[in-house]
Design a protein around this motif. Structure first.
Motif, short mmCIF file in Angstrom:
data_model
loop_
_atom_site.label_atom_id
_atom_site.label_comp_id
_atom_site.label_asym_id
_atom_site.label_seq_id
_atom_site.Cartn_x
_atom_site.Cartn_y
_atom_site.Cartn_z
N GLN A 83 -1.61 6.22 7.93
CA GLN A 83 -2.16 5.89 6.62
C GLN A 83 -3.00 7.00 5.98
O GLN A 83 -3.45 6.86 4.85
CB GLN A 83 -3.03 4.63 6.72
CG GLN A 83 -2.28 3.41 7.20
CD GLN A 83 -1.18 3.00 6.24
OE1 GLN A 83 -1.32 3.10 5.03
NE2 GLN A 83 -0.06 2.56 6.78
N ARG A 93 0.32 8.85 -3.66
CA ARG A 93 -0.38 8.09 -2.63
C ARG A 93 -1.88 8.32 -2.78
O ARG A 93 -2.33 9.46 -2.90
CB ARG A 93 0.05 8.53 -1.22
CG ARG A 93 1.50 8.25 -0.87
CD ARG A 93 1.87 6.77 -0.86
NE ARG A 93 1.11 5.98 0.07
CZ ARG A 93 1.51 5.60 1.27
NH1 ARG A 93 2.70 5.97 1.70
NH2 ARG A 93 0.75 4.86 2.03
N ASP A 94 -2.62 7.25 -2.80
CA ASP A 94 -4.07 7.35 -2.92
C ASP A 94 -4.67 7.62 -1.55
O ASP A 94 -4.59 6.78 -0.64
CB ASP A 94 -4.64 6.04 -3.50
CG ASP A 94 -6.12 6.15 -3.85
OD1 ASP A 94 -6.75 7.18 -3.54
OD2 ASP A 94 -6.65 5.19 -4.43
N THR A 95 -5.24 8.79 -1.39
CA THR A 95 -5.89 9.15 -0.13
C THR A 95 -7.38 9.45 -0.37
O THR A 95 -8.01 10.17 0.40
CB THR A 95 -5.21 10.37 0.52
OG1 THR A 95 -5.21 11.45 -0.41
CG2 THR A 95 -3.79 10.04 0.96
N SER A 96 -7.91 8.85 -1.42
CA SER A 96 -9.31 9.09 -1.76
C SER A 96 -10.23 8.30 -0.83
O SER A 96 -9.85 7.27 -0.27
CB SER A 96 -9.59 8.68 -3.21
OG SER A 96 -9.47 7.27 -3.35
N TYR A 99 -10.69 4.59 -1.73
CA TYR A 99 -9.54 3.76 -1.36
C TYR A 99 -9.71 3.21 0.05
O TYR A 99 -9.55 2.02 0.30
CB TYR A 99 -8.25 4.58 -1.49
CG TYR A 99 -7.03 3.88 -0.94
CD1 TYR A 99 -6.35 2.92 -1.70
CD2 TYR A 99 -6.56 4.16 0.34
CE1 TYR A 99 -5.23 2.27 -1.20
CE2 TYR A 99 -5.44 3.51 0.84
CZ TYR A 99 -4.78 2.57 0.07
OH TYR A 99 -3.68 1.93 0.57
N TYR A 100 -10.04 4.08 0.99
CA TYR A 100 -10.21 3.66 2.39
C TYR A 100 -11.49 2.86 2.58
O TYR A 100 -11.51 1.92 3.37
CB TYR A 100 -10.18 4.88 3.33
CG TYR A 100 -8.84 5.58 3.32
CD1 TYR A 100 -7.75 5.04 3.99
CD2 TYR A 100 -8.67 6.76 2.62
CE1 TYR A 100 -6.52 5.67 3.97
CE2 TYR A 100 -7.44 7.40 2.60
CZ TYR A 100 -6.37 6.86 3.27
OH TYR A 100 -5.15 7.47 3.24
N LYS A 102 -12.87 0.85 0.46
CA LYS A 102 -12.59 -0.50 -0.04
C LYS A 102 -11.80 -1.30 1.00
O LYS A 102 -12.10 -2.46 1.25
CB LYS A 102 -11.82 -0.42 -1.36
CG LYS A 102 -11.51 -1.77 -1.96
CD LYS A 102 -10.75 -1.61 -3.27
CE LYS A 102 -10.39 -2.97 -3.82
NZ LYS A 102 -9.56 -2.88 -5.03
N PHE A 103 -10.81 -0.65 1.61
CA PHE A 103 -9.99 -1.32 2.62
C PHE A 103 -10.85 -1.81 3.78
O PHE A 103 -10.82 -2.98 4.14
CB PHE A 103 -8.89 -0.39 3.12
CG PHE A 103 -8.10 -0.98 4.26
CD1 PHE A 103 -7.11 -1.92 4.01
CD2 PHE A 103 -8.35 -0.60 5.57
CE1 PHE A 103 -6.38 -2.47 5.07
CE2 PHE A 103 -7.63 -1.14 6.63
CZ PHE A 103 -6.64 -2.08 6.37
#
Length: 143
Positions: A83, A93-96, A99-100, A102-103
């Motif tokens: 991921q 693809r969001d790799t900011s 983003y992670y 928030k997940f």
């Protein structure tokens, strides 16, 4: 029709587990140089291991030792390998970091109602983390 399993989730533990997951994320994201430098499997493993060990060292200062939990180490490695590391440089693809963040915050936010997939991830990772706690008796008082 089967009976539903019941799980006891200790809120204090969830907070510690969330802190670990977020600290690992911050290290991985912050010390990731670029796709050209870290894209071979050995480079990915070395980078990840360094980040994981740094986070473990921080938690040892608080008398919580996750370093012996190979299942935890491999759980996060598998996640970040697919991921994060392998999709870096992929357009669209969001790799900011947000983003992670928030997940992982969503996974560990136990106050909010969740869908079944999120609950299953929380239970799975909680049980993996708990193996560290159960190896090191009296780390946290069970309420």
């Amino acid at each position: 029709m089967g009976t539903a399993q019941k799980y006891i989730i200790v809120k204090d533990r969830v907070e510690i587990y969330k802190d670990f997951a977020l600290n690992l994320l911050y290290y991985i994201h912050h010390y990731y140089i670029d796709y050209e430098s870290i894209h071979e499997d050995q480079d990915i493993r070395n980078h990840y291991n360094w980040c994981f060990n740094k986070v473990c060292d921080e938690f040892k200062k608080e008398d919580i030792d996750f370093s012996k939990n190979e299942e935890l180490k491999e759980y996060f490695y598998a996640y970040y390998y697919h991921q994060f590391y392998k999709i870096m440089g992929t357009k669209g693809r969001d790799t900011s970091l947000p983003y992670y963040e928030k997940f992982w915050k969503n996974i560990f936010e136990i106050e909010k109602q969740k869908n079944k997939n999120i609950i299953n991830i929380l239970i799975e990772i909680y049980n993996i983390y708990d193996k560290s706690i159960n190896q090191e008796k009296n780390i946290l008082e069970i309420v």
